[in-house]
Design a protein around this motif. Sequence first.
Motif, PDB file in Angstrom:
ATOM      1  N   THR A 165       0.429  -1.013  -0.233  1.00  0.00           N
ATOM      2  CA  THR A 165       0.260  -0.252   0.135  1.00  0.00           C
ATOM      3  C   THR A 165       1.067   1.185   0.003  1.00  0.00           C
ATOM      4  O   THR A 165       2.003   1.617   0.776  1.00  0.00           O
ATOM      5  CB  THR A 165      -1.272   0.180   1.062  1.00  0.00           C
ATOM      6  N   LEU A 166       0.931   2.110  -0.938  1.00  0.00           N
ATOM      7  CA  LEU A 166       1.515   3.090  -0.662  1.00  0.00           C
ATOM      8  C   LEU A 166       0.152   4.540  -0.590  1.00  0.00           C
ATOM      9  O   LEU A 166      -0.882   4.744  -1.031  1.00  0.00           O
ATOM     10  CB  LEU A 166       2.068   3.652  -2.606  1.00  0.00           C
ATOM     11  N   ASP A 167       0.679   5.457  -0.020  1.00  0.00           N
ATOM     12  CA  ASP A 167      -0.455   6.236   0.973  1.00  0.00           C
ATOM     13  C   ASP A 167       0.660   7.509  -0.071  1.00  0.00           C
ATOM     14  O   ASP A 167       1.504   8.075   0.839  1.00  0.00           O
ATOM     15  CB  ASP A 167      -0.801   6.533   1.771  1.00  0.00           C
TER      16      ASP A 167
ATOM     17  N   TYR B 143      -6.521   1.725  -7.451  1.00  0.00           N
ATOM     18  CA  TYR B 143      -6.928   3.534  -6.428  1.00  0.00           C
ATOM     19  C   TYR B 143      -7.906   3.594  -5.894  1.00  0.00           C
ATOM     20  O   TYR B 143      -9.367   3.326  -6.047  1.00  0.00           O
ATOM     21  CB  TYR B 143      -5.989   4.022  -7.977  1.00  0.00           C
ATOM     22  N   MET B 144      -7.321   4.163  -4.618  1.00  0.00           N
ATOM     23  CA  MET B 144      -8.136   5.008  -4.080  1.00  0.00           C
ATOM     24  C   MET B 144      -8.014   6.547  -3.618  1.00  0.00           C
ATOM     25  O   MET B 144      -7.009   6.975  -3.605  1.00  0.00           O
ATOM     26  CB  MET B 144      -9.003   4.652  -2.756  1.00  0.00           C
TER      27      MET B 144
ATOM     28  N   PRO C 281     -10.830   0.106  -9.179  1.00  0.00           N
ATOM     29  CA  PRO C 281     -10.076  -1.030  -9.217  1.00  0.00           C
ATOM     30  C   PRO C 281      -9.625  -1.592 -10.172  1.00  0.00           C
ATOM     31  O   PRO C 281     -10.017  -1.657 -11.757  1.00  0.00           O
ATOM     32  CB  PRO C 281     -11.092  -1.938  -8.408  1.00  0.00           C
ATOM     33  N   GLN C 282      -8.680  -2.762 -10.405  1.00  0.00           N
ATOM     34  CA  GLN C 282      -7.733  -3.724 -11.539  1.00  0.00           C
ATOM     35  C   GLN C 282      -6.987  -2.856 -12.424  1.00  0.00           C
ATOM     36  O   GLN C 282      -8.057  -2.821 -14.158  1.00  0.00           O
ATOM     37  CB  GLN C 282      -9.221  -4.443 -12.079  1.00  0.00           C
ATOM     38  N   ILE C 283      -6.572  -1.636 -12.027  1.00  0.00           N
ATOM     39  CA  ILE C 283      -5.644  -1.287 -12.622  1.00  0.00           C
ATOM     40  C   ILE C 283      -4.491  -1.627 -13.399  1.00  0.00           C
ATOM     41  O   ILE C 283      -3.818  -1.868 -12.569  1.00  0.00           O
ATOM     42  CB  ILE C 283      -5.597   0.344 -12.637  1.00  0.00           C
ATOM     43  N   PRO C 284      -4.274  -2.509 -14.293  1.00  0.00           N
ATOM     44  CA  PRO C 284      -2.560  -3.260 -14.938  1.00  0.00           C
ATOM     45  C   PRO C 284      -2.121  -2.429 -14.289  1.00  0.00           C
ATOM     46  O   PRO C 284      -1.555  -1.707 -14.780  1.00  0.00           O
ATOM     47  CB  PRO C 284      -2.828  -3.833 -16.021  1.00  0.00           C
ATOM     48  N   GLY C 285      -1.290  -3.322 -13.871  1.00  0.00           N
ATOM     49  CA  GLY C 285       0.051  -2.943 -13.214  1.00  0.00           C
ATOM     50  C   GLY C 285       0.966  -2.584 -13.996  1.00  0.00           C
ATOM     51  O   GLY C 285       1.070  -3.451 -15.195  1.00  0.00           O
ATOM     52  N   VAL C 286       2.837  -2.077 -13.532  1.00  0.00           N
ATOM     53  CA  VAL C 286       3.541  -2.523 -15.309  1.00  0.00           C
ATOM     54  C   VAL C 286       4.054  -3.464 -14.733  1.00  0.00           C
ATOM     55  O   VAL C 286       4.242  -4.847 -13.702  1.00  0.00           O
ATOM     56  CB  VAL C 286       5.087  -1.099 -14.399  1.00  0.00           C
ATOM     57  N   SER C 287       5.086  -4.018 -15.686  1.00  0.00           N
ATOM     58  CA  SER C 287       5.463  -5.015 -15.642  1.00  0.00           C
ATOM     59  C   SER C 287       7.218  -5.011 -15.653  1.00  0.00           C
ATOM     60  O   SER C 287       8.022  -3.996 -16.102  1.00  0.00           O
ATOM     61  CB  SER C 287       5.771  -5.935 -16.817  1.00  0.00           C
TER      62      SER C 287
ATOM     63  N   LEU D  10     -13.710   8.504  -0.944  1.00  0.00           N
ATOM     64  CA  LEU D  10     -14.864   9.082  -2.391  1.00  0.00           C
ATOM     65  C   LEU D  10     -14.735   9.232  -3.659  1.00  0.00           C
ATOM     66  O   LEU D  10     -16.048   8.710  -4.274  1.00  0.00           O
ATOM     67  CB  LEU D  10     -13.608  10.793  -1.937  1.00  0.00           C
ATOM     68  N   ASP D  11     -13.434   8.409  -4.279  1.00  0.00           N
ATOM     69  CA  ASP D  11     -13.432   7.715  -5.377  1.00  0.00           C
ATOM     70  C   ASP D  11     -12.773   6.464  -5.644  1.00  0.00           C
ATOM     71  O   ASP D  11     -11.574   6.484  -5.091  1.00  0.00           O
ATOM     72  CB  ASP D  11     -13.310   8.576  -6.406  1.00  0.00           C
ATOM     73  N   GLU D  12     -12.920   5.676  -6.044  1.00  0.00           N
ATOM     74  CA  GLU D  12     -11.624   3.949  -5.887  1.00  0.00           C
ATOM     75  C   GLU D  12     -11.887   3.470  -7.604  1.00  0.00           C
ATOM     76  O   GLU D  12     -12.963   3.753  -8.607  1.00  0.00           O
ATOM     77  CB  GLU D  12     -12.602   3.305  -5.778  1.00  0.00           C
TER      78      GLU D  12
END
Length: 222
Positions: free
Chosen positions: A81-83, A121-122, A137-143, A133-135
């Motif tokens: 988790t990155l905040d 992302y949230m 999900p399921q955003i493809p990550g980097v390789s 407030l907004d989210e």
Amino acid sequence: SPTQGTICHILRPDNWACSLEFEPCVIMNELDELITLGMVLSPSQETARVGNRTICLDLRSKCDAGGKLSDLVSCSSQGSTLDLFIAPMVYLPARRLFQFLIQGYNARNPPVNSSMNMWHYMTRNADSENTILDEKPQIPGVSLIGIVLVDSMVPSNTKVSSIENYVTVTLRLTTQCDPRAILRITFPVEYMRGENAAFSGPAIQTGYTFPQQVERRQSLNV
């Protein structure tokens, strides 16, 4: 460890342009627009205009290149988790792109398959409940190509009075890297070569595992 929090720092990418907005700047612009329309500001409005202008210019200088960006956006990580934390009076307008770099956020355990390589992302409120407030999900990550391991760093001379001192750095890649690739090493400024240092050979040498034709460049501590 997965439960240990790590403080990180937001860095500017190349061709940085500040995409953040600031509440004092909005107030300043609104009052300036009233003056443009020919309206006379009340004493309280004039005081607010002058005060917000000072704060606005300070925040803009921090966001511009060379400013202390960490006063506007800070970050921390725990596990996967990155905040990002946006400071008071700072906000990101809707549908505006915010690009940034994070140094040292290393993935030691890459995803085992593509289905696990997803970002979530949230956007959360700063209240006690961290209301979502907004989210997205399921955003493809980097390789990831692989991990660069530093097996050893050995100086040729350990004496403090040494003027010419080569350091041999042994790197090991977990994945083969084919030409043309760039290996960039940034070292502390304190370890830069002194102006009076007289080197008899090249400042950078590469081992036998590098291709025969290698372009070596050095600029300050990079």
